[in-house]
Design a protein around this motif. Structure first.
Motif, PDB file in Angstrom:
ATOM      1  N   LEU A   9      43.536 -80.333 -11.436  1.00  0.00           N
ATOM      2  CA  LEU A   9      44.937 -80.254 -11.057  1.00  0.00           C
ATOM      3  C   LEU A   9      45.443 -78.861 -11.410  1.00  0.00           C
ATOM      4  CD1 LEU A   9      46.230 -83.684 -12.431  1.00  0.00           C
ATOM      5  CD2 LEU A   9      46.010 -83.061 -10.014  1.00  0.00           C
ATOM      6  N   VAL A  10      46.356 -78.338 -10.597  1.00  0.00           N
ATOM      7  CA  VAL A  10      46.966 -77.033 -10.856  1.00  0.00           C
ATOM      8  C   VAL A  10      48.472 -77.196 -10.781  1.00  0.00           C
ATOM      9  CG1 VAL A  10      47.096 -74.604 -10.206  1.00  0.00           C
ATOM     10  CG2 VAL A  10      44.969 -75.883  -9.813  1.00  0.00           C
ATOM     11  N   ALA A  11      49.176 -76.677 -11.784  1.00  0.00           N
ATOM     12  CA  ALA A  11      50.638 -76.754 -11.832  1.00  0.00           C
ATOM     13  C   ALA A  11      51.238 -75.350 -11.841  1.00  0.00           C
ATOM     14  CB  ALA A  11      51.101 -77.526 -13.065  1.00  0.00           C
ATOM     15  N   GLY A  12      52.479 -75.258 -11.348  1.00  0.00           N
ATOM     16  CA  GLY A  12      53.198 -73.982 -11.354  1.00  0.00           C
ATOM     17  C   GLY A  12      53.862 -73.716 -12.692  1.00  0.00           C
ATOM     18  N   ASP A  13      54.893 -72.870 -12.691  1.00  0.00           N
ATOM     19  CA  ASP A  13      55.579 -72.472 -13.921  1.00  0.00           C
ATOM     20  C   ASP A  13      56.126 -73.714 -14.642  1.00  0.00           C
ATOM     21  OD1 ASP A  13      56.328 -69.223 -13.371  1.00  0.00           O
ATOM     22  OD2 ASP A  13      56.001 -70.489 -11.604  1.00  0.00           O
ATOM     23  N   VAL A  14      55.671 -73.923 -15.878  1.00  0.00           N
ATOM     24  CA  VAL A  14      56.141 -75.079 -16.650  1.00  0.00           C
ATOM     25  C   VAL A  14      57.483 -74.770 -17.316  1.00  0.00           C
ATOM     26  CG1 VAL A  14      55.579 -76.699 -18.517  1.00  0.00           C
ATOM     27  CG2 VAL A  14      53.768 -75.835 -17.007  1.00  0.00           C
ATOM     28  N   LEU A  20      58.284 -83.407 -18.802  1.00  0.00           N
ATOM     29  CA  LEU A  20      58.358 -83.634 -17.359  1.00  0.00           C
ATOM     30  C   LEU A  20      56.987 -83.428 -16.712  1.00  0.00           C
ATOM     31  CD1 LEU A  20      60.110 -84.211 -14.872  1.00  0.00           C
ATOM     32  CD2 LEU A  20      60.657 -81.763 -14.777  1.00  0.00           C
ATOM     33  N   LEU A  21      56.267 -82.399 -17.169  1.00  0.00           N
ATOM     34  CA  LEU A  21      54.927 -82.103 -16.651  1.00  0.00           C
ATOM     35  C   LEU A  21      54.008 -83.309 -16.847  1.00  0.00           C
ATOM     36  CD1 LEU A  21      52.686 -80.025 -15.698  1.00  0.00           C
ATOM     37  CD2 LEU A  21      52.370 -79.523 -18.143  1.00  0.00           C
ATOM     38  N   TYR A  22      53.921 -83.794 -18.072  1.00  0.00           N
ATOM     39  CA  TYR A  22      52.956 -84.853 -18.362  1.00  0.00           C
ATOM     40  C   TYR A  22      53.439 -86.227 -17.911  1.00  0.00           C
ATOM     41  CZ  TYR A  22      50.319 -81.320 -20.826  1.00  0.00           C
ATOM     42  OH  TYR A  22      49.593 -80.191 -21.124  1.00  0.00           O
ATOM     43  N   ALA A  23      54.755 -86.364 -17.715  1.00  0.00           N
ATOM     44  CA  ALA A  23      55.256 -87.629 -17.170  1.00  0.00           C
ATOM     45  C   ALA A  23      54.741 -87.846 -15.758  1.00  0.00           C
ATOM     46  CB  ALA A  23      56.788 -87.635 -17.183  1.00  0.00           C
ATOM     47  N   ALA A 224      62.153 -81.796 -11.461  1.00  0.00           N
ATOM     48  CA  ALA A 224      62.298 -83.189 -11.054  1.00  0.00           C
ATOM     49  C   ALA A 224      62.346 -83.330  -9.537  1.00  0.00           C
ATOM     50  CB  ALA A 224      63.563 -83.781 -11.676  1.00  0.00           C
ATOM     51  N   ASP A 225      62.832 -82.292  -8.840  1.00  0.00           N
ATOM     52  CA  ASP A 225      62.929 -82.323  -7.384  1.00  0.00           C
ATOM     53  C   ASP A 225      61.525 -82.298  -6.775  1.00  0.00           C
ATOM     54  OD1 ASP A 225      63.469 -82.062  -4.723  1.00  0.00           O
ATOM     55  OD2 ASP A 225      64.614 -80.203  -4.870  1.00  0.00           O
ATOM     56  N   LYS A 226      61.147 -83.376  -6.094  1.00  0.00           N
ATOM     57  CA  LYS A 226      59.801 -83.470  -5.538  1.00  0.00           C
ATOM     58  C   LYS A 226      59.670 -82.764  -4.190  1.00  0.00           C
ATOM     59  CE  LYS A 226      58.611 -87.747  -7.940  1.00  0.00           C
ATOM     60  NZ  LYS A 226      58.143 -89.143  -7.803  1.00  0.00           N
ATOM     61  N   LEU A 231      52.588 -79.341  -8.085  1.00  0.00           N
ATOM     62  CA  LEU A 231      51.313 -79.865  -8.556  1.00  0.00           C
ATOM     63  C   LEU A 231      50.351 -79.972  -7.379  1.00  0.00           C
ATOM     64  CD1 LEU A 231      49.964 -80.955 -11.156  1.00  0.00           C
ATOM     65  CD2 LEU A 231      50.610 -83.257 -10.413  1.00  0.00           C
ATOM     66  N   TYR A 232      49.111 -79.526  -7.594  1.00  0.00           N
ATOM     67  CA  TYR A 232      48.116 -79.469  -6.522  1.00  0.00           C
ATOM     68  C   TYR A 232      46.801 -80.027  -7.050  1.00  0.00           C
ATOM     69  CZ  TYR A 232      45.730 -77.438  -2.428  1.00  0.00           C
ATOM     70  OH  TYR A 232      45.034 -77.245  -1.259  1.00  0.00           O
ATOM     71  N   ALA A 233      46.203 -80.934  -6.299  1.00  0.00           N
ATOM     72  CA  ALA A 233      44.906 -81.521  -6.666  1.00  0.00           C
ATOM     73  C   ALA A 233      43.805 -80.886  -5.827  1.00  0.00           C
ATOM     74  CB  ALA A 233      44.926 -83.034  -6.449  1.00  0.00           C
TER      75      ALA A 233
END
Length: 511
Positions: A9-14, A20-23, A224-226, A231-233
């Motif tokens: 998984l790849v995430a942007g700026d935390v 919120l990230l791990y939720a 929170a805005d989806k 997040l990228y798999a």
């Protein structure tokens, strides 16, 4: 044979939003995983004090990080909990800082990472990480993670492909860093993830020089805005396990970055010389560089000598007759980037010019100016012959004129390499006096803007003709009905060749 595949998984700026990230990541890891790891690009911390407080439950074990997480060190400082871990290290169980620059193996994948800012005086990532690309058999990296986007990422896209709503308030030419473009060209990643711009964008794949392709993905910030994808798999078979080159998908474009590898020169020569990268021949690059031979602006009529690694040409609007430039053929920004072969050949040219001047009763002064703010800056050593009666006053002239502009000089002994003073790339003015003594000015030591023609202004004063500080005043004068300026410059070049021939290293090599 079944090839092992890594799911990541790849995430942007935390930016400190760890809960919120791990939720979101935790349930995805449980239901759709397991995933080998989570990689985070961009700004992992945000405001330092808030990040310190938000990380505390994870560091003390009150909350668990659900899967191995790797993030980049911040380019401009980090919270106190990161003290001593700037170069990488575990912050909490399953939470690891990769560092600022480097290549690591994570989940069986070769992961390259870089976190630097515009103008940051750090070891150029292109220099510090090039050794990996020089390794025999190097085929690229699986993933490249960068804090910033690469400069010029949008080029080579077909008309209408770029979304109108992407970065609407930004000038696309200013988005990203040139260093990241160079790094992407050198390391040849299959996937390149970047952050800091706050929007998600998946660029169509582009071709790399060895035939495989790269997909660039700019990640949105964790929120929170989806609607904004942060997040990228990804499932990847490590490049080291893949034989051959995968077929292209529809929509693949040419590489957007203006760098291409030099062709190999043969087994014997490759042992002496590391693989180099140079600006390629695409017009949008070449038109802005006067010294790349592929440029439509390149003036071949001024070239007086060409060797394997470098060439000599006459200056456009010379201060004095035989005012020459010594230039590497490959696009290098300063002498600090030269390979050993390039440096040796350029020094041989300078030595030959010095002997040529001495035979005419002149002394040679050489200077280099590196401004450090343009991708199109191409190193050129200016070699200016001075009458021996005036040469001794050159140092005093530089120091006195420099004092008016707030320019201060350090001194280097004769034959001391510039790298002994500048261990990391930074803008400078370097002068080698006829005596062999050297003067060095670090541009960042002066808050005032550096006068672009400072060295030329000083030398025009030494020669007793301040008007010659302007190169346009030194162009050949065209008479009505007489030879064109190009013809007059060719005559000057021919005269230089005749005088220089006795010492020209290129002629000595061919004889």
């Amino acid at each position: 044979k079944h090839l092992a595949m890594a799911k990541i998984l790849v995430a942007g700026d935390v930016r400190g939003r760890y809960d919120l990230l791990y939720a979101r990541v935790g349930p995805i890891h449980e239901k759709k995983g397991p995933f080998s790891c989570l990689l985070c690009v961009g700004d992992f911390f945000g405001e330092h004090e808030a990040a310190q407080n938000a990380l505390a439950p994870y560091c003390c074990g009150e909350r668990a990080v659900p899967l191995p997480t790797y993030f980049l060190a911040g380019p401009s400082g980090m919270p106190a909990c990161m003290d001593g871990k700037e170069d990488g290290g575990e912050l909490a169980p399953n939470l690891t800082c990769l560092g600022k620059l480097g290549i690591s193996e994570v989940a069986g994948l070769k992961i390259a990472f870089a976190s630097v800012e515009e103008g940051e005086h750090t070891v150029d990532p292109l220099i510090s990480m090039r050794s990996a690309a020089d390794t025999p058999g190097f085929r690229g990296v699986d993933v490249l993670l960068t804090h910033a986007w690469p400069r010029g990422w949008f080029r080579q896209l077909p008309e209408g492909v770029l979304p109108a709503e992407l970065l609407p308030d930004r000038n696309l030419e200013d988005v990203g860093l040139e260093k990241m473009s160079e790094l992407a060209a050198v390391l040849r990643p299959r996937h390149h993830f970047c952050g800091t711009e706050g929007q998600f964008y998946a660029r169509p794949p582009y071709r790399l020089p060895d035939g495989h392709t790269c997909k660039l993905l700019g990640m949105a910030s964790v929120q929170a805005d989806k609607k904004q994808r942060w997040l990228y798999a990804l499932s990847l078979v490590p490049l080291a396990s893949v034989m051959g080159v995968p077929s292209e998908v529809d929509g693949t474009t040419d590489c957007p970055y203006p760098y291409a590898p030099l062709p190999e020169r043969g087994a014997a020569d490759s042992k002496k010389r590391k693989r180099e990268f140079l600006k390629d021949t695409r017009a949008w690059v070449a038109q802005k560089c006067w010294f790349c031979m592929s440029s439509p602006n390149f003036e071949a009529g001024l070239v007086g000598s060409i060797c394997e690694e470098s060439y000599v040409c006459l200056a456009k609007g010379p201060l004095v007759p035989h005012h020459a430039l010594v230039i590497p053929i490959v696009h290098k920004k300063s002498s600090l980037e030269l390979s050993d072969g390039e440096r040796a050949e350029m020094l041989a040219y300078v030595s030959a010019l010095r002997r040529c001047c001495a035979a005419r009763g002149e002394a040679l002064l050489v200077f280099e100016r590196y401004m450090g703010h343009s991708q199109f800056e191409h190193l050129h050593l200016q070699a200016v012959p001075l009458p021996t009666g005036l040469a001794a006053g050159a140092r005093a002239a530089f120091e006195q004129t420099g004092a008016k502009y707030g320019i201060r000089f350090e001194t280097l002994p004769a034959d001391a390499p510039l790298s002994s003073k500048l261990t990391e790339p930074e803008p400078f003015l370097h002068i080698e006096l006829p005596s062999g003594e050297q003067l060095l000015h670090r541009l960042r030591s002066n808050p005032a803007k550096h006068p672009l023609q400072f060295a030329r202004e000083v030398l025009a004063g030494v020669l007793g003709n301040p008007r010659r500080a302007d190169w346009k005043m030194c162009l050949p004068q065209v008479a009505h009905g007489g030879p064109t300026i190009e013809e007059l410059e060719q005559q000057q070049t021919d005269a230089f060749k005749a005088v220089f021939a006795e010492w020209d290293p290129a002629l000595q090599q061919s004889s």
